[in-house]
Design a protein around this motif. Sequence first.
Motif, PDB file in Angstrom:
ATOM      1  N   GLU A  87     -17.282 -39.342  31.180  1.00  0.00           N
ATOM      2  CA  GLU A  87     -17.474 -39.135  29.743  1.00  0.00           C
ATOM      3  C   GLU A  87     -18.739 -39.834  29.241  1.00  0.00           C
ATOM      4  O   GLU A  87     -19.464 -39.285  28.419  1.00  0.00           O
ATOM      5  CB  GLU A  87     -16.264 -39.669  28.960  1.00  0.00           C
ATOM      6  CG  GLU A  87     -14.981 -38.918  29.206  1.00  0.00           C
ATOM      7  CD  GLU A  87     -14.951 -37.532  28.582  1.00  0.00           C
ATOM      8  OE1 GLU A  87     -15.818 -37.225  27.729  1.00  0.00           O
ATOM      9  OE2 GLU A  87     -14.077 -36.755  28.955  1.00  0.00           O
ATOM     10  N   THR A  88     -18.984 -41.062  29.687  1.00  0.00           N
ATOM     11  CA  THR A  88     -20.110 -41.815  29.141  1.00  0.00           C
ATOM     12  C   THR A  88     -21.448 -41.269  29.621  1.00  0.00           C
ATOM     13  O   THR A  88     -22.409 -41.250  28.861  1.00  0.00           O
ATOM     14  CB  THR A  88     -20.002 -43.303  29.508  1.00  0.00           C
ATOM     15  OG1 THR A  88     -20.007 -43.422  30.930  1.00  0.00           O
ATOM     16  CG2 THR A  88     -18.769 -43.935  28.913  1.00  0.00           C
ATOM     17  N   GLN A  89     -21.536 -40.898  30.899  1.00  0.00           N
ATOM     18  CA  GLN A  89     -22.789 -40.387  31.478  1.00  0.00           C
ATOM     19  C   GLN A  89     -23.949 -41.368  31.297  1.00  0.00           C
ATOM     20  O   GLN A  89     -25.087 -40.963  31.135  1.00  0.00           O
ATOM     21  CB  GLN A  89     -23.142 -39.021  30.869  1.00  0.00           C
ATOM     22  CG  GLN A  89     -22.159 -37.910  31.171  1.00  0.00           C
ATOM     23  CD  GLN A  89     -22.127 -37.524  32.637  1.00  0.00           C
ATOM     24  OE1 GLN A  89     -23.163 -37.353  33.266  1.00  0.00           O
ATOM     25  NE2 GLN A  89     -20.937 -37.411  33.195  1.00  0.00           N
ATOM     26  N   ASP A  90     -23.656 -42.658  31.307  1.00  0.00           N
ATOM     27  CA  ASP A  90     -24.677 -43.671  31.089  1.00  0.00           C
ATOM     28  C   ASP A  90     -24.358 -44.863  31.981  1.00  0.00           C
ATOM     29  O   ASP A  90     -23.566 -45.733  31.622  1.00  0.00           O
ATOM     30  CB  ASP A  90     -24.695 -44.075  29.605  1.00  0.00           C
ATOM     31  CG  ASP A  90     -25.827 -45.024  29.262  1.00  0.00           C
ATOM     32  OD1 ASP A  90     -26.331 -45.750  30.160  1.00  0.00           O
ATOM     33  OD2 ASP A  90     -26.195 -45.062  28.080  1.00  0.00           O
ATOM     34  N   ARG A  91     -24.987 -44.915  33.135  1.00  0.00           N
ATOM     35  CA  ARG A  91     -24.697 -45.950  34.125  1.00  0.00           C
ATOM     36  C   ARG A  91     -24.956 -47.350  33.560  1.00  0.00           C
ATOM     37  O   ARG A  91     -24.177 -48.269  33.806  1.00  0.00           O
ATOM     38  CB  ARG A  91     -25.513 -45.726  35.396  1.00  0.00           C
ATOM     39  CG  ARG A  91     -25.205 -46.763  36.460  1.00  0.00           C
ATOM     40  CD  ARG A  91     -25.817 -46.445  37.803  1.00  0.00           C
ATOM     41  NE  ARG A  91     -25.464 -47.462  38.752  1.00  0.00           N
ATOM     42  CZ  ARG A  91     -24.318 -47.528  39.410  1.00  0.00           C
ATOM     43  NH1 ARG A  91     -23.410 -46.593  39.234  1.00  0.00           N
ATOM     44  NH2 ARG A  91     -24.069 -48.498  40.254  1.00  0.00           N
ATOM     45  N   THR A  92     -26.026 -47.519  32.802  1.00  0.00           N
ATOM     46  CA  THR A  92     -26.341 -48.832  32.242  1.00  0.00           C
ATOM     47  C   THR A  92     -25.215 -49.308  31.332  1.00  0.00           C
ATOM     48  O   THR A  92     -24.788 -50.467  31.407  1.00  0.00           O
ATOM     49  CB  THR A  92     -27.677 -48.783  31.477  1.00  0.00           C
ATOM     50  OG1 THR A  92     -28.689 -48.353  32.386  1.00  0.00           O
ATOM     51  CG2 THR A  92     -28.044 -50.141  30.913  1.00  0.00           C
ATOM     52  N   ARG A  93     -24.711 -48.422  30.478  1.00  0.00           N
ATOM     53  CA  ARG A  93     -23.593 -48.782  29.597  1.00  0.00           C
ATOM     54  C   ARG A  93     -22.339 -49.080  30.404  1.00  0.00           C
ATOM     55  O   ARG A  93     -21.598 -50.013  30.091  1.00  0.00           O
ATOM     56  CB  ARG A  93     -23.306 -47.644  28.610  1.00  0.00           C
ATOM     57  CG  ARG A  93     -24.153 -47.710  27.369  1.00  0.00           C
ATOM     58  CD  ARG A  93     -23.860 -46.595  26.402  1.00  0.00           C
ATOM     59  NE  ARG A  93     -22.457 -46.425  26.094  1.00  0.00           N
ATOM     60  CZ  ARG A  93     -21.938 -45.309  25.593  1.00  0.00           C
ATOM     61  NH1 ARG A  93     -22.696 -44.260  25.348  1.00  0.00           N
ATOM     62  NH2 ARG A  93     -20.653 -45.245  25.322  1.00  0.00           N
ATOM     63  N   ASP A  94     -22.087 -48.258  31.435  1.00  0.00           N
ATOM     64  CA  ASP A  94     -20.906 -48.474  32.271  1.00  0.00           C
ATOM     65  C   ASP A  94     -20.971 -49.827  32.976  1.00  0.00           C
ATOM     66  O   ASP A  94     -19.974 -50.541  33.055  1.00  0.00           O
ATOM     67  CB  ASP A  94     -20.752 -47.353  33.299  1.00  0.00           C
ATOM     68  CG  ASP A  94     -20.378 -46.021  32.676  1.00  0.00           C
ATOM     69  OD1 ASP A  94     -19.861 -46.009  31.539  1.00  0.00           O
ATOM     70  OD2 ASP A  94     -20.615 -44.985  33.329  1.00  0.00           O
ATOM     71  N   GLU A  95     -22.149 -50.189  33.495  1.00  0.00           N
ATOM     72  CA  GLU A  95     -22.307 -51.480  34.161  1.00  0.00           C
ATOM     73  C   GLU A  95     -22.127 -52.632  33.177  1.00  0.00           C
ATOM     74  O   GLU A  95     -21.494 -53.633  33.498  1.00  0.00           O
ATOM     75  CB  GLU A  95     -23.675 -51.565  34.835  1.00  0.00           C
ATOM     76  CG  GLU A  95     -23.782 -50.693  36.072  1.00  0.00           C
ATOM     77  CD  GLU A  95     -25.171 -50.702  36.687  1.00  0.00           C
ATOM     78  OE1 GLU A  95     -26.131 -51.245  36.065  1.00  0.00           O
ATOM     79  OE2 GLU A  95     -25.312 -50.155  37.796  1.00  0.00           O
ATOM     80  N   ALA A  96     -22.670 -52.484  31.971  1.00  0.00           N
ATOM     81  CA  ALA A  96     -22.533 -53.537  30.956  1.00  0.00           C
ATOM     82  C   ALA A  96     -21.072 -53.696  30.540  1.00  0.00           C
ATOM     83  O   ALA A  96     -20.581 -54.823  30.379  1.00  0.00           O
ATOM     84  CB  ALA A  96     -23.411 -53.224  29.743  1.00  0.00           C
TER      85      ALA A  96
END
Length: 189
Positions: A87-96
């Motif tokens: 859903e997020t499609q944003d690795r940087t956000r997922d890692e944070a």
Amino acid sequence: MEKRKAVQDAEVASKSIAQKGLLMVHTGPGKGKSTAAFGLALRALGHGWKIGVVQFGKGAWRTGEREMLEKLGQVAWHTLGEGFTWETQDRTRDEAAARRAWETACELMDDLAIRLLVLDELNIALRYDHLPLDEVIAKLGARRTDLHVVVTGRNAKPEMISAADLVTEMAQVKHHFSAGVKAQAGIEF
């Protein structure tokens, strides 16, 4: 049954460790990993324990488990994921998000009042390398001796399985989703 009882009694008598904080892993493709962990949390609450829950990937939606466990009290609940990774499609956000959740988990591990800690979907954060596996395994291995930890999520890494005291793999035999049934309140959340 007398023979069976004698065998069982001898087996129990052969165990020498009375208490040990366990690392338990619920993994596999089947349904019920988190549900089993929350059942264990309910059992622990019944014995007067304080529990901690850190959710790594389920986002901010409210679940029945959370509603009920928080009503019972003695629960430190932290939902710190931003939803499913697809859903997020944003690795940087997922890692944070995974880092924030892990830091909270570490704080709860150090809280002497917490007796059981559920790290819901931690295996997913590790699967996608959102956290360094060696750091997580080292911290879990160095936890206090009276703290029980349950890690849930599909695809547990071999290192997590090796570090665990108990590993349960949920196998999917049949699932209603395959027949077109959407997730339902009271069943999936």
